[in-house]
Scaffold this motif. Structure first.
Motif, mmCIF file in Angstrom:
data_model
loop_
_atom_site.group_PDB
_atom_site.id
_atom_site.type_symbol
_atom_site.label_atom_id
_atom_site.label_comp_id
_atom_site.label_asym_id
_atom_site.label_seq_id
_atom_site.Cartn_x
_atom_site.Cartn_y
_atom_site.Cartn_z
ATOM 1 N N ASP A 208 0.763 -1.174 0.308
ATOM 2 C CA ASP A 208 -0.185 0.129 -0.074
ATOM 3 C C ASP A 208 0.716 1.384 0.157
ATOM 4 O OD1 ASP A 208 -2.521 -1.260 -0.082
ATOM 5 O OD2 ASP A 208 -2.646 -1.129 2.131
ATOM 6 N N VAL A 209 0.478 2.313 -0.877
ATOM 7 C CA VAL A 209 0.961 3.486 -0.785
ATOM 8 C C VAL A 209 0.091 4.574 -0.854
ATOM 9 C CG1 VAL A 209 2.901 4.989 -1.826
ATOM 10 C CG2 VAL A 209 2.862 2.703 -2.364
ATOM 11 N N CYS A 210 0.281 5.607 0.167
ATOM 12 C CA CYS A 210 -0.694 6.766 0.116
ATOM 13 C C CYS A 210 -0.593 7.960 -0.906
ATOM 14 C CB CYS A 210 -0.523 7.423 1.495
ATOM 15 S SG CYS A 210 -0.869 6.762 3.064
ATOM 16 N N ASP A 211 -1.514 8.415 -1.393
ATOM 17 C CA ASP A 211 -1.391 9.234 -2.570
ATOM 18 C C ASP A 211 -1.530 10.752 -2.065
ATOM 19 O OD1 ASP A 211 -3.937 9.708 -2.093
ATOM 20 O OD2 ASP A 211 -4.708 9.092 -4.230
ATOM 21 N N ASP B 125 1.244 18.344 2.808
ATOM 22 C CA ASP B 125 0.372 19.073 3.594
ATOM 23 C C ASP B 125 -1.174 18.274 4.228
ATOM 24 O OD1 ASP B 125 1.735 21.551 3.416
ATOM 25 O OD2 ASP B 125 0.680 22.113 1.584
ATOM 26 N N GLN B 126 -1.451 17.507 3.174
ATOM 27 C CA GLN B 126 -2.543 16.523 3.580
ATOM 28 C C GLN B 126 -2.118 15.745 4.729
ATOM 29 O OE1 GLN B 126 -3.184 15.017 -0.321
ATOM 30 N NE2 GLN B 126 -5.312 16.357 -0.783
ATOM 31 N N LEU B 127 -1.017 15.166 4.325
ATOM 32 C CA LEU B 127 -0.686 14.249 5.322
ATOM 33 C C LEU B 127 -0.267 14.852 6.944
ATOM 34 C CD1 LEU B 127 2.188 12.112 3.301
ATOM 35 C CD2 LEU B 127 0.205 11.136 4.614
ATOM 36 N N LEU C 236 -1.892 13.816 10.492
ATOM 37 C CA LEU C 236 -0.890 13.555 11.496
ATOM 38 C C LEU C 236 -1.312 14.585 12.842
ATOM 39 C CD1 LEU C 236 2.060 13.104 9.444
ATOM 40 C CD2 LEU C 236 1.056 11.309 10.978
ATOM 41 N N LEU C 237 -1.678 15.867 12.637
ATOM 42 C CA LEU C 237 -2.144 16.489 13.635
ATOM 43 C C LEU C 237 -3.409 16.295 14.115
ATOM 44 C CD1 LEU C 237 -1.110 20.396 12.634
ATOM 45 C CD2 LEU C 237 -0.221 19.113 14.486
ATOM 46 N N MET D 120 9.250 14.549 5.119
ATOM 47 C CA MET D 120 8.145 14.373 5.917
ATOM 48 C C MET D 120 8.338 14.835 7.330
ATOM 49 S SD MET D 120 5.122 13.599 5.250
ATOM 50 C CE MET D 120 4.205 14.467 6.740
ATOM 51 N N MET D 121 9.612 14.406 7.975
ATOM 52 C CA MET D 121 10.220 14.516 9.255
ATOM 53 C C MET D 121 10.224 16.213 9.449
ATOM 54 S SD MET D 121 13.964 13.630 11.028
ATOM 55 C CE MET D 121 14.135 14.291 12.537
ATOM 56 N N MET D 122 10.870 16.737 8.460
ATOM 57 C CA MET D 122 10.955 18.471 8.383
ATOM 58 C C MET D 122 9.530 19.014 8.499
ATOM 59 S SD MET D 122 13.945 19.135 8.767
ATOM 60 C CE MET D 122 15.609 18.435 8.665
ATOM 61 N N LYS D 123 8.585 18.491 7.672
ATOM 62 C CA LYS D 123 7.339 18.980 7.798
ATOM 63 C C LYS D 123 6.720 18.909 8.940
ATOM 64 C CE LYS D 123 3.939 20.806 5.612
ATOM 65 N NZ LYS D 123 3.906 22.136 4.759
ATOM 66 N N LEU D 124 6.872 17.548 9.777
ATOM 67 C CA LEU D 124 6.345 17.421 11.045
ATOM 68 C C LEU D 124 6.775 18.258 12.092
ATOM 69 C CD1 LEU D 124 5.826 13.435 11.260
ATOM 70 C CD2 LEU D 124 4.320 15.265 12.003
#
Ligand code: UDP
Length: 192
Positions: A9-12, A16-18, A22-23, A88-92
């Motif tokens: 499985d891979v998310c599309d 920003d959506q992720l 996560l928040l 993704m880590m930086m975005k988080l």
């Protein structure tokens, strides 16, 4: 939405959506687990059912690798942008900084997570990085007490793959953080 590429499985979603999912996972006290998917992992998962199950057990499989985008395109899928583990880590971290969420860094050789913490604090002044632990600390009691005692809500786990994914699956229910991301060698990269 998720797409299935050769059994994985891979998310599309975009960064920003992720980040917004996560928040909301943190706000709703839901455990979530992010794994980076690249063609190498997909190929390994062909012969290794336990690896395939482990990757599919994550909450968000991010498309880290151009090959994953190409595979999606060939299947007329929706994955439009690459979402790398480190970005993704930086975005988080950016979101943690903006919303006052507490972050923990676990993994890499002694001293590296502390250096990565210092770099992240320079990049995101005021970010709450509430603890670090090197990845060669294997005492379960120390690990559990340090992480739970820190009050962290987001934890980045840098033990290499698939060790970090196995670790996350086996620990997330007994640990306090809500969001778990396996980040491979990212602390080494950030610490410079
Ligand atoms: N590592 C660790 N504990 C271990 C084994 C490895 O903390 O028992 C760390 C290692 O120091 C390095 C990271 O895990 O920082 C693995 O990085 P690598 O780039 O090999 O991971 P990949 O992204 O390829 O999975």
């Amino acid at each position: 939405m998720k797409e299935n590429i050769l059994g994985v499985d891979v998310c599309d979603q975009t960064y920003d959506q992720l980040a917004s999912h996560l928040l909301s996972d943190i706000e709703n006290k839901r455990k979530s687990f992010i794994v980076a998917i690249n063609p190498e992992k997909i190929m390994k998962a062909q012969e290794d059912e336990s690896l395939r199950n482990l990757l599919n057990a994550a909450t968000y499989q991010i498309p880290d690798g151009v090959g994953v985008l190409i595979a999606s395109k060939l299947k007329k899928g929706n994955i439009k942008e690459r979402v790398t583990g480190i970005d993704m880590m930086m975005k988080l971290c950016e979101q943690a900084h903006l919303h006052g969420k507490k972050v923990f860094l676990y993994g890499a050789k002694p001293g590296i997570a502390d250096e990565a913490k210092a770099k992240l604090e320079e990049m995101y002044p005021g970010i709450h990085i509430v603890g670090t632990l090197n990845g060669y600390e294997k005492d379960e009691k120390v690990i559990e007490e340090t992480i739970n005692g820190s009050g962290a809500e987001i934890i980045f786990v840098a033990l290499g793959s698939p060790t970090q994914e196995n670790w996350i699956i086996n620990h997330k229910e007994k640990l306090a953080p809500y969001v778990y991301q396996g980040v491979g060698g990212s602390f080494d990269v950030i610490s410079g």
